[in-house]
Design a protein around this motif. Structure first.
Motif, PDB file in Angstrom:
ATOM      1  N   CYS A   1       0.862  -1.178   0.000  1.00 47.69           N
ATOM      2  CA  CYS A   1       0.000   0.000   0.000  1.00 47.69           C
ATOM      3  C   CYS A   1       0.901   1.231   0.000  1.00 47.69           C
ATOM      4  O   CYS A   1       1.632   1.459   0.961  1.00 47.69           O
ATOM      5  CB  CYS A   1      -0.906   0.002   1.214  1.00 47.69           C
ATOM      6  N   ALA A   2       0.806   1.987  -1.074  1.00 44.11           N
ATOM      7  CA  ALA A   2       1.609   3.200  -1.197  1.00 44.11           C
ATOM      8  C   ALA A   2       0.727   4.410  -0.894  1.00 44.11           C
ATOM      9  O   ALA A   2      -0.375   4.531  -1.421  1.00 44.11           O
ATOM     10  CB  ALA A   2       2.181   3.299  -2.609  1.00 44.11           C
ATOM     11  N   ALA A   3       1.245   5.290  -0.061  1.00 43.47           N
ATOM     12  CA  ALA A   3       0.503   6.487   0.332  1.00 43.47           C
ATOM     13  C   ALA A   3       1.083   7.705  -0.365  1.00 43.47           C
ATOM     14  O   ALA A   3       2.284   7.961  -0.271  1.00 43.47           O
ATOM     15  CB  ALA A   3       0.564   6.667   1.839  1.00 43.47           C
ATOM     16  N   ALA A   4       0.214   8.432  -1.033  1.00 44.20           N
ATOM     17  CA  ALA A   4       0.591   9.723  -1.628  1.00 44.20           C
ATOM     18  C   ALA A   4      -0.046  10.802  -0.760  1.00 44.20           C
ATOM     19  O   ALA A   4      -1.267  10.915  -0.708  1.00 44.20           O
ATOM     20  CB  ALA A   4       0.090   9.808  -3.065  1.00 44.20           C
TER      21      ALA A   4
ATOM     22  N   ASP B   1       7.883   1.102   5.121  1.00 43.42           N
ATOM     23  CA  ASP B   1       9.043   1.880   4.705  1.00 43.42           C
ATOM     24  C   ASP B   1       8.621   3.341   4.810  1.00 43.42           C
ATOM     25  O   ASP B   1       7.880   3.839   3.957  1.00 43.42           O
ATOM     26  CB  ASP B   1       9.440   1.507   3.278  1.00 43.42           C
ATOM     27  N   ASN B   2       9.059   4.027   5.864  1.00 43.04           N
ATOM     28  CA  ASN B   2       8.613   5.402   6.087  1.00 43.04           C
ATOM     29  C   ASN B   2       9.077   6.343   4.984  1.00 43.04           C
ATOM     30  O   ASN B   2       8.377   7.290   4.630  1.00 43.04           O
ATOM     31  CB  ASN B   2       9.109   5.895   7.448  1.00 43.04           C
ATOM     32  N   ALA B   3      10.243   6.081   4.445  1.00 41.88           N
ATOM     33  CA  ALA B   3      10.759   6.945   3.389  1.00 41.88           C
ATOM     34  C   ALA B   3       9.876   6.884   2.140  1.00 41.88           C
ATOM     35  O   ALA B   3       9.755   7.867   1.410  1.00 41.88           O
ATOM     36  CB  ALA B   3      12.186   6.558   3.038  1.00 41.88           C
ATOM     37  N   LYS B   4       9.261   5.735   1.923  1.00 39.15           N
ATOM     38  CA  LYS B   4       8.403   5.547   0.751  1.00 39.15           C
ATOM     39  C   LYS B   4       6.919   5.665   1.102  1.00 39.15           C
ATOM     40  O   LYS B   4       6.068   5.535   0.227  1.00 39.15           O
ATOM     41  CB  LYS B   4       8.658   4.175   0.124  1.00 39.15           C
ATOM     42  N   ASN B   5       6.620   5.901   2.378  1.00 36.22           N
ATOM     43  CA  ASN B   5       5.214   5.937   2.819  1.00 36.22           C
ATOM     44  C   ASN B   5       4.459   4.703   2.335  1.00 36.22           C
ATOM     45  O   ASN B   5       3.355   4.788   1.791  1.00 36.22           O
ATOM     46  CB  ASN B   5       4.507   7.203   2.325  1.00 36.22           C
ATOM     47  N   THR B   6       5.070   3.564   2.520  1.00 35.35           N
ATOM     48  CA  THR B   6       4.497   2.309   2.038  1.00 35.35           C
ATOM     49  C   THR B   6       4.419   1.306   3.177  1.00 35.35           C
ATOM     50  O   THR B   6       5.354   1.198   3.970  1.00 35.35           O
ATOM     51  CB  THR B   6       5.336   1.738   0.884  1.00 35.35           C
ATOM     52  N   VAL B   7       3.308   0.582   3.209  1.00 35.15           N
ATOM     53  CA  VAL B   7       3.132  -0.480   4.197  1.00 35.15           C
ATOM     54  C   VAL B   7       2.904  -1.788   3.454  1.00 35.15           C
ATOM     55  O   VAL B   7       2.297  -1.809   2.380  1.00 35.15           O
ATOM     56  CB  VAL B   7       1.954  -0.167   5.157  1.00 35.15           C
TER      57      VAL B   7
END
Length: 116
Positions: free
Chosen positions: A22-25, A73-79
């Motif tokens: 899940c990528a967060a924009a 991955d906080n740098a990628k805002n991805t869970v």
């Protein structure tokens, strides 16, 4: 202000594995704090599968402990949600969830189907 896009769902046989992403924009002025995965089957309430804080503390539903692993991955805002030893009872639509500031955001969901 936070858009969540899930990927990685699909059809798998019992005992198999899947990995959800899940990528967060984010356009929020607030950092994304807790992120998590929920699931829902028709006729039932959406339930928490796993959650993870920004610092990496995790929480799991009893039904998935030892089989699922949540990471981020906080740098990628991805869970991510690594799902192993899947069973037909895991069949559901899986939704990504994120909190930023005082708001909660949801993805559109991804279908996971486990065949017996």
């Amino acid at each position: 202000q936070v858009q969540l896009v899930e990927s990685g769902g699909g059809l798998v046989q019992a005992g198999g594995s899947l990995r959800l992403s899940c990528a967060a924009a984010s356009r929020s002025m607030f950092a994304i704090n807790d992120m998590g995965w929920y699931r829902q089957v028709p006729g039932k309430q959406r339930e928490l599968v796993a959650s993870i804080t920004r610092g990496g503390s995790t929480n799991y539903a009893d039904s998935v402990k030892g089989r699922f692993t949540i990471s981020r991955d906080n740098a990628k805002n991805t869970v991510y949600l690594q799902m192993n030893m899947l069973s037909p009872e895991d069949t559901a639509v899986y939704y990504c969830n994120a909190n930023a500031g005082w708001s909660t955001y949801w993805g559109r969901g991804t279908q996971v189907t486990v065949s017996s």
